[in-house]
Motif scaffolding. Structure first.
Motif, PDB file in Angstrom:
ATOM      1  N   THR A  63       0.954  -1.164  -0.109  1.00 57.35           N
ATOM      2  CA  THR A  63       0.041  -0.053   0.015  1.00 57.35           C
ATOM      3  C   THR A  63       0.879   1.147   0.078  1.00 57.35           C
ATOM      4  O   THR A  63       1.875   1.351   0.740  1.00 57.35           O
ATOM      5  CB  THR A  63      -0.843  -0.103   1.234  1.00 57.35           C
ATOM      6  N   VAL A  64       0.714   2.064  -1.095  1.00 55.80           N
ATOM      7  CA  VAL A  64       1.377   3.236  -1.149  1.00 55.80           C
ATOM      8  C   VAL A  64       0.774   4.577  -0.866  1.00 55.80           C
ATOM      9  O   VAL A  64      -0.660   4.469  -0.871  1.00 55.80           O
ATOM     10  CB  VAL A  64       2.160   3.283  -2.490  1.00 55.80           C
ATOM     11  N   TYR A  65       1.360   5.433  -0.370  1.00 55.97           N
ATOM     12  CA  TYR A  65       0.570   6.629   0.180  1.00 55.97           C
ATOM     13  C   TYR A  65       1.285   7.890  -0.345  1.00 55.97           C
ATOM     14  O   TYR A  65       2.443   8.027  -0.581  1.00 55.97           O
ATOM     15  CB  TYR A  65       0.557   6.880   1.869  1.00 55.97           C
ATOM     16  N   ARG A  66       0.338   8.878  -0.672  1.00 56.48           N
ATOM     17  CA  ARG A  66       0.856  10.099  -1.183  1.00 56.48           C
ATOM     18  C   ARG A  66       1.006  10.964  -0.071  1.00 56.48           C
ATOM     19  O   ARG A  66      -0.194  11.271   0.738  1.00 56.48           O
ATOM     20  CB  ARG A  66      -0.116  10.867  -2.276  1.00 56.48           C
ATOM     21  N   PHE A  67       1.749  11.584   0.356  1.00 58.41           N
ATOM     22  CA  PHE A  67       2.423  12.470   1.406  1.00 58.41           C
ATOM     23  C   PHE A  67       1.858  14.014   1.148  1.00 58.41           C
ATOM     24  O   PHE A  67       1.828  14.299  -0.140  1.00 58.41           O
ATOM     25  CB  PHE A  67       3.738  12.413   1.676  1.00 58.41           C
ATOM     26  N   ASP A  68       1.613  14.904   2.017  1.00 57.44           N
ATOM     27  CA  ASP A  68       1.029  16.169   1.681  1.00 57.44           C
ATOM     28  C   ASP A  68       2.343  16.849   0.929  1.00 57.44           C
ATOM     29  O   ASP A  68       1.911  17.660   0.026  1.00 57.44           O
ATOM     30  CB  ASP A  68       0.963  16.911   3.239  1.00 57.44           C
ATOM     31  N   ASP A  87       2.191  -6.998 -15.390  1.00 52.52           N
ATOM     32  CA  ASP A  87       1.979  -7.787 -14.442  1.00 52.52           C
ATOM     33  C   ASP A  87       1.704  -7.308 -13.048  1.00 52.52           C
ATOM     34  O   ASP A  87       1.978  -7.587 -11.837  1.00 52.52           O
ATOM     35  CB  ASP A  87       3.080  -8.886 -14.261  1.00 52.52           C
ATOM     36  N   VAL A  88       1.405  -6.016 -13.014  1.00 51.59           N
ATOM     37  CA  VAL A  88       1.196  -5.053 -11.991  1.00 51.59           C
ATOM     38  C   VAL A  88      -0.439  -4.574 -11.909  1.00 51.59           C
ATOM     39  O   VAL A  88      -0.906  -4.163 -13.014  1.00 51.59           O
ATOM     40  CB  VAL A  88       1.993  -3.895 -11.940  1.00 51.59           C
ATOM     41  N   SER A  89      -0.842  -4.497 -11.010  1.00 52.66           N
ATOM     42  CA  SER A  89      -2.349  -3.948 -10.845  1.00 52.66           C
ATOM     43  C   SER A  89      -2.395  -2.885  -9.662  1.00 52.66           C
ATOM     44  O   SER A  89      -1.590  -3.030  -8.640  1.00 52.66           O
ATOM     45  CB  SER A  89      -3.410  -5.144 -10.254  1.00 52.66           C
ATOM     46  N   VAL A  90      -3.054  -1.828 -10.046  1.00 55.46           N
ATOM     47  CA  VAL A  90      -3.256  -0.852  -9.074  1.00 55.46           C
ATOM     48  C   VAL A  90      -4.472  -0.442  -8.520  1.00 55.46           C
ATOM     49  O   VAL A  90      -5.671  -0.433  -9.679  1.00 55.46           O
ATOM     50  CB  VAL A  90      -2.766   0.614  -9.719  1.00 55.46           C
ATOM     51  N   ASN A  91      -4.748  -0.724  -7.227  1.00 59.42           N
ATOM     52  CA  ASN A  91      -6.194  -0.501  -6.835  1.00 59.42           C
ATOM     53  C   ASN A  91      -6.224   0.917  -6.098  1.00 59.42           C
ATOM     54  O   ASN A  91      -5.636   0.691  -4.789  1.00 59.42           O
ATOM     55  CB  ASN A  91      -6.584  -1.430  -5.798  1.00 59.42           C
ATOM     56  N   ARG A  92      -6.862   1.974  -6.590  1.00 58.12           N
ATOM     57  CA  ARG A  92      -6.791   3.221  -6.032  1.00 58.12           C
ATOM     58  C   ARG A  92      -7.745   2.985  -4.697  1.00 58.12           C
ATOM     59  O   ARG A  92      -8.778   3.062  -4.977  1.00 58.12           O
ATOM     60  CB  ARG A  92      -7.167   4.339  -6.860  1.00 58.12           C
ATOM     61  N   VAL A  93      -7.347   3.448  -3.695  1.00 55.34           N
ATOM     62  CA  VAL A  93      -8.118   3.308  -2.393  1.00 55.34           C
ATOM     63  C   VAL A  93      -8.751   4.706  -2.174  1.00 55.34           C
ATOM     64  O   VAL A  93      -9.863   5.051  -1.747  1.00 55.34           O
ATOM     65  CB  VAL A  93      -7.299   2.726  -1.139  1.00 55.34           C
ATOM     66  N   GLY A  94      -7.979   5.653  -2.588  1.00 60.79           N
ATOM     67  CA  GLY A  94      -8.398   7.213  -2.335  1.00 60.79           C
ATOM     68  C   GLY A  94      -7.438   8.086  -3.327  1.00 60.79           C
ATOM     69  O   GLY A  94      -6.808   7.770  -4.096  1.00 60.79           O
ATOM     70  N   ALA A  95      -7.705   9.182  -2.884  1.00 68.67           N
ATOM     71  CA  ALA A  95      -6.648  10.328  -3.800  1.00 68.67           C
ATOM     72  C   ALA A  95      -5.413  10.081  -3.277  1.00 68.67           C
ATOM     73  O   ALA A  95      -4.440  10.494  -4.023  1.00 68.67           O
ATOM     74  CB  ALA A  95      -7.389  11.821  -3.437  1.00 68.67           C
ATOM     75  N   ALA A  96      -4.854   9.564  -1.971  1.00 70.87           N
ATOM     76  CA  ALA A  96      -3.810   9.595  -1.768  1.00 70.87           C
ATOM     77  C   ALA A  96      -3.298   8.079  -1.356  1.00 70.87           C
ATOM     78  O   ALA A  96      -2.427   8.061  -0.447  1.00 70.87           O
ATOM     79  CB  ALA A  96      -3.692  10.489  -0.487  1.00 70.87           C
ATOM     80  N   GLU A  97      -3.953   7.319  -1.575  1.00 70.18           N
ATOM     81  CA  GLU A  97      -3.531   5.951  -1.415  1.00 70.18           C
ATOM     82  C   GLU A  97      -4.170   4.735  -2.375  1.00 70.18           C
ATOM     83  O   GLU A  97      -4.920   4.885  -2.977  1.00 70.18           O
ATOM     84  CB  GLU A  97      -4.317   5.508   0.067  1.00 70.18           C
ATOM     85  N   ALA A  98      -3.046   3.740  -2.427  1.00 69.08           N
ATOM     86  CA  ALA A  98      -3.174   2.878  -3.654  1.00 69.08           C
ATOM     87  C   ALA A  98      -2.764   1.592  -3.253  1.00 69.08           C
ATOM     88  O   ALA A  98      -1.672   1.785  -2.541  1.00 69.08           O
ATOM     89  CB  ALA A  98      -2.623   3.258  -4.912  1.00 69.08           C
ATOM     90  N   LEU A  99      -3.133   0.473  -3.544  1.00 70.88           N
ATOM     91  CA  LEU A  99      -2.908  -0.740  -3.417  1.00 70.88           C
ATOM     92  C   LEU A  99      -2.056  -1.451  -4.632  1.00 70.88           C
ATOM     93  O   LEU A  99      -2.761  -1.458  -5.835  1.00 70.88           O
ATOM     94  CB  LEU A  99      -3.914  -1.959  -2.835  1.00 70.88           C
ATOM     95  N   VAL A 100      -0.879  -1.509  -4.489  1.00 72.23           N
ATOM     96  CA  VAL A 100      -0.202  -2.111  -5.796  1.00 72.23           C
ATOM     97  C   VAL A 100       0.140  -3.387  -5.446  1.00 72.23           C
ATOM     98  O   VAL A 100       0.786  -3.837  -4.621  1.00 72.23           O
ATOM     99  CB  VAL A 100       1.281  -1.225  -6.155  1.00 72.23           C
ATOM    100  N   THR A 101      -0.055  -4.332  -6.429  1.00 73.31           N
ATOM    101  CA  THR A 101       0.142  -5.776  -6.490  1.00 73.31           C
ATOM    102  C   THR A 101       0.709  -6.251  -7.680  1.00 73.31           C
ATOM    103  O   THR A 101       0.803  -5.643  -8.724  1.00 73.31           O
ATOM    104  CB  THR A 101      -0.986  -6.668  -6.193  1.00 73.31           C
ATOM    105  N   TRP A 102       1.407  -7.187  -7.730  1.00 74.05           N
ATOM    106  CA  TRP A 102       2.332  -7.676  -8.825  1.00 74.05           C
ATOM    107  C   TRP A 102       2.195  -9.407  -8.858  1.00 74.05           C
ATOM    108  O   TRP A 102       2.138  -9.806  -7.694  1.00 74.05           O
ATOM    109  CB  TRP A 102       3.657  -7.182  -9.119  1.00 74.05           C
TER     110      TRP A 102
END
Length: 82
Positions: A34-39, A58-73
């Motif tokens: 899970t990656v986050y965009r800092f301020d 081979d990568v999927s990105v599931n955007r959780v919100g404007a500043a968070e995403a789950l990256v899977t491979w």
């Protein structure tokens, strides 16, 4: 400092931080992070980075919100490419 230079520097810093996070996950044999965009991160750089991840086969990105995403491979594909 020009806005273009500042945006490029922001993108480079952001991608280095996320690449380190992904590398740590791979070292632990995890295939999601899970990656986050800092301020302080540039929102344009954030979107660019996520879009580039989404283009990878081979990568999927599931955007959780404007500043968070789950990256899977896919572990098997990742290992075969190494």
């Amino acid at each position: 400092m020009s806005a273009q230079f500042k945006a490029a520097a922001s993108y480079q810093q952001l991608t280095r931080r996320i690449q380190r996070q992904i590398a740590r996950a791979r070292d632990r044999e995890q295939y999601a992070v899970t990656v986050y965009r800092f301020d302080e991160d540039d929102p344009v750089a954030w979107e660019r980075m996520l879009n580039e991840f989404e283009e990878l086969e081979d990568v999927s990105v599931n955007r959780v919100g404007a500043a968070e995403a789950l990256v899977t491979w896919n572990a098997a594909e990742t290992e075969a490419a190494s």
